[in-house]
Design an enzyme around this catalytic site. Structure first.
Site, PDB file in Angstrom:
ATOM      1  N   GLY B  42       0.842  -1.194   0.000  1.00 44.16           N
ATOM      2  CA  GLY B  42       0.000   0.000   0.000  1.00 44.16           C
ATOM      3  C   GLY B  42       0.873   1.239   0.000  1.00 44.16           C
ATOM      4  N   ALA B  44       2.435   2.783   2.451  1.00 47.54           N
ATOM      5  CA  ALA B  44       3.669   2.655   3.214  1.00 47.54           C
ATOM      6  C   ALA B  44       4.598   1.612   2.580  1.00 47.54           C
ATOM      7  CB  ALA B  44       3.357   2.280   4.661  1.00 47.54           C
ATOM      8  N   ARG B 330     -16.059  13.238  15.217  1.00 51.34           N
ATOM      9  CA  ARG B 330     -16.388  11.881  14.813  1.00 51.34           C
ATOM     10  C   ARG B 330     -16.802  10.980  15.976  1.00 51.34           C
ATOM     11  NH1 ARG B 330     -11.854  10.333  10.165  1.00 51.34           N
ATOM     12  NH2 ARG B 330     -12.584  11.924   8.727  1.00 51.34           N
ATOM     13  N   HIS B 401     -13.406   1.991  11.128  1.00 53.54           N
ATOM     14  CA  HIS B 401     -12.792   2.554   9.943  1.00 53.54           C
ATOM     15  C   HIS B 401     -11.274   2.468   9.923  1.00 53.54           C
ATOM     16  CE1 HIS B 401     -12.294   5.099   6.523  1.00 53.54           C
ATOM     17  NE2 HIS B 401     -11.793   6.109   7.195  1.00 53.54           N
TER      18      HIS B 401
END
Lengths: 246, 637
Positions: B42, B44, B330, B401
């Site tokens: 990904g 990183a 959030r 998430h």
């Protein structure tokens, strides 16, 4: 709703394959197509049978992993939709659905609905990049990119590399995929220096991998879940011609 | 044990520069003698593999997908922060640093966060050079927007696909190195064990997901960049393949797991529609700029939302948090929505949803404007739910998430196992308790492009290249262990499927270790998870063989790890007798529902050492000190 599925089953690349029939019962219209298959698989597992192997990952239409030809159309034919975002409400109770893998010479089948798309990687590795080393680059604002060029590049960059364009093309051509990257980098100042080299290398890689050529059927654009426009193929051709005259 | 984060001392402004100078270098001619194994491709991992390849190291990169371009970083939409101050609105490295420390509820290291803010600017330059089509203005300059409640516009974006475009940038850099031969890419390959030789990480044992072959790759160092673990909840916004497996197997080989209880729950996701749903889809939080959240006042009111009169609606966020209203942070918005549903006033199938109503905004500014602002989101919503949100309220529910815990690493991104480096979401650093918007992409790329290339050299310079060969007894043992583990899974031949176990675990985790936890709920989870785990090992049914493409076996291994990891997560949440950001203990809250931190007792990183599956893990602490930003209560009022 209840559905009859005909699914391509093939245990390995060399094994013979055939369509097998399954019943999908009590399917909720709110389920996604892949969730419907998940449930069919749960039943198969409980019966001790081999579940249907298929590719999927993000299930929100962006990773490009899912790949199924549904009733003859890659991703099922709903406009700008990957198969993971196709929902069962698009089907009717009692429907018969045919599910097959991507079909193209360059995409050998691994198992059931899973194909090997490594040929697309080879195209990228041939030149789908700018040769900048990490660090030591100029400030982001040192290179001005006109908004129109940036937007055009962005339109091309939306390609998720799923390969539906190849699966939809009667020639098994990867020109929409390749053109998207060529056009993106050709439109930006960053990609200029290597533009000629890039388009030649990527075109060559495309041919070597066994993809066919474009003969203007536009099936790729129709099947593309991201709406990549065939105008980029025109751009690819133009960039290629420019490179040949260099 | 008191852990040492090895942060540089002295003024923070020069900490990274001084540290970078002190790190040892590897002679260019020697670099190719070293082999680095990078797991995950990904932001990183892809950036790390590409950059280490460019430097001349011999890199092997691994991912479970069929292409490095499919890592879940691709789905991050919002944007990436950097302290460029292009809009001239007062941003600076110091301000980004300051905001991130506070946003992290003082549970991240100052030095790490400083470095993140400092290199954020290099990231943008790098991506621009790669041809990432960031948004531009008509003069051709980069455009910025504000995001996640920041008071400056520091977010760079590429339509709603910033993550995809940044990942494709890293992937193109990686592709270039594959062509150059410095990086060898192993797609459809999953790491199943870490090989530790004389206390140092020297290899990984992987399964080829096509052939089922189990083999060991040896190297001089191992870099894990395998993302987060919120799929422990079963339903989450993560991709289906996201798992804790690589991290967990490394943890079992000695790497400490830090702060696993810190998870971020995102408030605006499309609710679950039924039992057989496989994942949740995130909708941009920006919707709450114009949408009003409400639930019916009456319990079990299943009238069509448009038929519920104004006086029978509870605009609960506006009522409870008058100053912030629908734009409450959030964690607060998430908890408030769940409270409505737990109280029996949820809407939609199963009562797990609240309304997000645009009718007032449409009356105020017109449908056209709303369409311009959020049109693509409304389309996506309609595709999934078959409801037209211009005509009736959207339904929303919070969903797991992002993981803010991960393997413990020091300032060099090195775990407590020498030679094992951990990057991005897979490590615990930087984000602390509560991630702000647009900072995950920043961390992934910072670690991959601009941290690991320097810090790994410091380790390699002290290491003899190629010391461990593939025939080392530890490698053979690792292969045997993985094979017998997989065979055990294949031979249970029980009655329940892997997914059924995962769903059951998810329910326990969500109800007990979810966005609000209490001592009681956590103790309940700690009791129930081992029971479920025991049942799994007696009653799971995995079809097929190990030596073939077998997706059931892949899943079984991942769920087996979640069944162990979930317990650790609950234990971490139980021990942390405070609330901070994403970790909310109902016993520890302010009268207004804000998280109540306990800096006196819990201002530390909690890092757990594995002692055995059914044994108590041991807690190690790394105290956190704040010299530049003073500990203060986080307030969004």
């Amino acid at each position: 709703m209840n559905l009859t599925l005909h699914v391509w089953r093939q245990s390995g690349p060399k094994a013979p394959g055939k369509l097998e029939q399954y019943e999908a019962k009590n399917v909720s219209p709110d389920q996604s197509f892949l969730e419907m298959l998940d449930e069919v698989n749960e039943h198969l597992i409980k019966e001790g049978k081999d579940p249907i192997a298929f590719d999927h990952d993000c299930r929100e239409g962006i990773c490009g992993m899912c790949s199924q030809v549904i009733n003859g159309v890659p991703h099922g034919g709903q406009e700008r939709t990957t198969v993971c975002q196709l929902h069962m409400r698009n089907f009717n109770d009692g429907d018969t659905i045919y599910i097959e893998p991507w079909r193209a010479l360059a995409f050998p089948i691994q198992k059931d609905l899973i194909v090997d798309r490594n040929a697309l990687e080879k195209i990228m590795q041939a030149g789908g990049y700018t040769s900048c080393h990490t660090g030591g680059v100029a400030d982001g604002n040192a290179i001005l990119v006109p908004k129109i060029a940036a937007d055009y590049a962005m339109d091309a960059a939306e390609c998720i590399g799923c390969g539906a364009c190849v699966a939809a093309c009667p020639n098994g051509s990867a020109m929409l995929y390749t053109s998207a990257k060529v056009a993106q980098l050709a439109a930006l100042p960053q990609g200029q220096a290597e533009a000629a080299e890039r388009v030649c290398a990527m075109t060559e890689a495309m041919q070597e991998a066994g993809f066919g050529n474009c003969s203007n059927h536009y099936e790729c654009q129709a099947a593309c879940p991201k709406g990549i426009n065939v105008k980029f193929i025109a751009r690819l051709n133009r960039e290629y011609q420019k490179a040949l005259f260099k | 044990m008191i852990l040492d984060g090895k942060c540089p001392k002295g003024p923070i402004q020069t900490s990274w520069d001084r540290h970078r100078f002190d790190l040892k270098l590897v002679n260019p001619a020697n670099k190719r003698k070293y082999k680095v194994l990078v797991v995950g491709t990904g932001l990183a991992g892809g950036a790390a593999a590409a950059t280490l390849g460019e430097l001349g190291y011999n890199v092997e990169a691994f991912c479970y997908q069929d292409s490095a371009r499919r890592a879940h970083s691709i789905a991050a939409q919002g944007g990436i922060n950097a302290a460029k101050n292009y809009p001239n609105d007062g941003d600076s490295i110091y301000r980004l640093f300051y905001d991130t420390i506070k946003g992290g509820d003082f549970r991240a290291r100052e030095a790490d966060v400083w470095r993140l803010a400092q290199v954020s600017n290099n990231i943008i330059d790098q991506c621009v050079a790669q041809g990432v089509p960031f948004a531009r203005d008509y003069a051709g300059y980069l455009d910025n927007r504000s995001f996640g409640g920041a008071q400056v516009s520091r977010t760079f974006y590429a339509r709603g696909q910033t993550g995809q475009q940044l990942l494709l940038g890293a992937y193109s850099a990686l592709s270039r190195q594959v062509k150059a031969g410095t990086v060898k890419l192993f797609a459809r390959t999953e790491m199943l064990d870490l090989v530790v030789v004389d206390g140092e990480a020297k290899g990984i044992t992987v399964r080829d997901l096509i052939t089922g072959e189990i083999r060991t790759h040896v190297g001089d160092a191992v870099v894990l960049a395998t993302g987060g673990y919120v799929n422990v909840f079963y339903l989450s916004t993560n991709a289906m393949g996201c798992s804790v497996t690589a991290n967990w197997r490394a943890h079992k080989k000695g790497a400490f797991f830090a702060n696993p209880c810190y998870t971020q729950i995102h408030p605006t996701c499309i609710p679950q529609h039924g039992e057989h749903q496989s994942k949740l889809t995130l909708m941009s939080e920006s919707l709450r700029n114009d949408g009003r959240c409400w639930a019916p006042k009456k319990k079990g009111d299943n009238r069509h939302p448009n038929d519920i009169p104004e006086e029978e609606r509870d605009y609960y966020l506006e009522r409870k948090y008058p100053s912030f209203g629908n734009l409450a942070p959030r964690d607060i918005a998430s908890r408030a929505a769940k409270e409505q549903c737990d109280d029996g006033r949820g809407v939609g199938p199963g009562g797990r949803g609240v309304n997000l109503d645009f009718s007032d905004a449409i009356k105020r500014v017109g449908e056209h404007t709303i369409r311009e602002r959020y049109g693509n989101l409304f389309e996506m919503y309609e595709k999934i739910t078959d409801e037209n949100a211009y005509k009736q309220p959207m339904r929303m529910y919070p969903a797991p998430h992002y993981s803010m815990g991960g393997l413990w690493v020091d300032y060099n991104c090195e775990s407590n196992v020498p030679g094992l480096f951990v990057l991005g979401e897979a490590n615990f650093s930087v984000h602390g308790a509560n991630r702000l918007g647009a900072s995950a992409l920043m961390q992934g790329l910072a670690d991959g492009y601009f941290v690991i290339p320097y810090t790994i050299a410091n380790y390699l310079a002290k290491t003899k290249p190629g010391a461990v060969k593939a025939d080392h007894p530890e490698c053979k043992k690792s292969v045997e262990d993985v094979k017998s583990y997989n065979n055990r899974l294949l031979n249970i031949n029980g009655k329940k499927t892997v997914s059924e176990f995962h769903r059951e675990l998810g329910k326990i985790m969500w109800e007990n270790v979810g966005m609000a936890r209490s001592e009681e709920s956590l103790k309940d989870a700690i009791k129930r998870i081992p029971v479920l785990r025991e049942e799994f090992w007696k009653n799971v049914k995995v079809t097929g063989k190990g030596e073939e493409l077998n997706q059931q076996l892949e899943n079984a291994g991942r769920v087996a790890d979640f069944l162990e990891f979930g317990e650790l997560m609950a234990k971490d949440a139980l021990h942390r007798n405070e609330s901070c950001g994403g970790h909310f203990r109902t016993e520890h809250q302010m009268p207004d529902g804000e998280a109540k931190r306990d800096d006196e007792n819990y201002c530390y990183v909690g890092a757990w050492e594995f002692k055995g599956v059914d044994k108590e893990p041991e807690l190690h602490k790394e105290p956190l000190t704040f010299e530049n930003v003073h500990l203060a209560v986080r307030s969004y009022k």
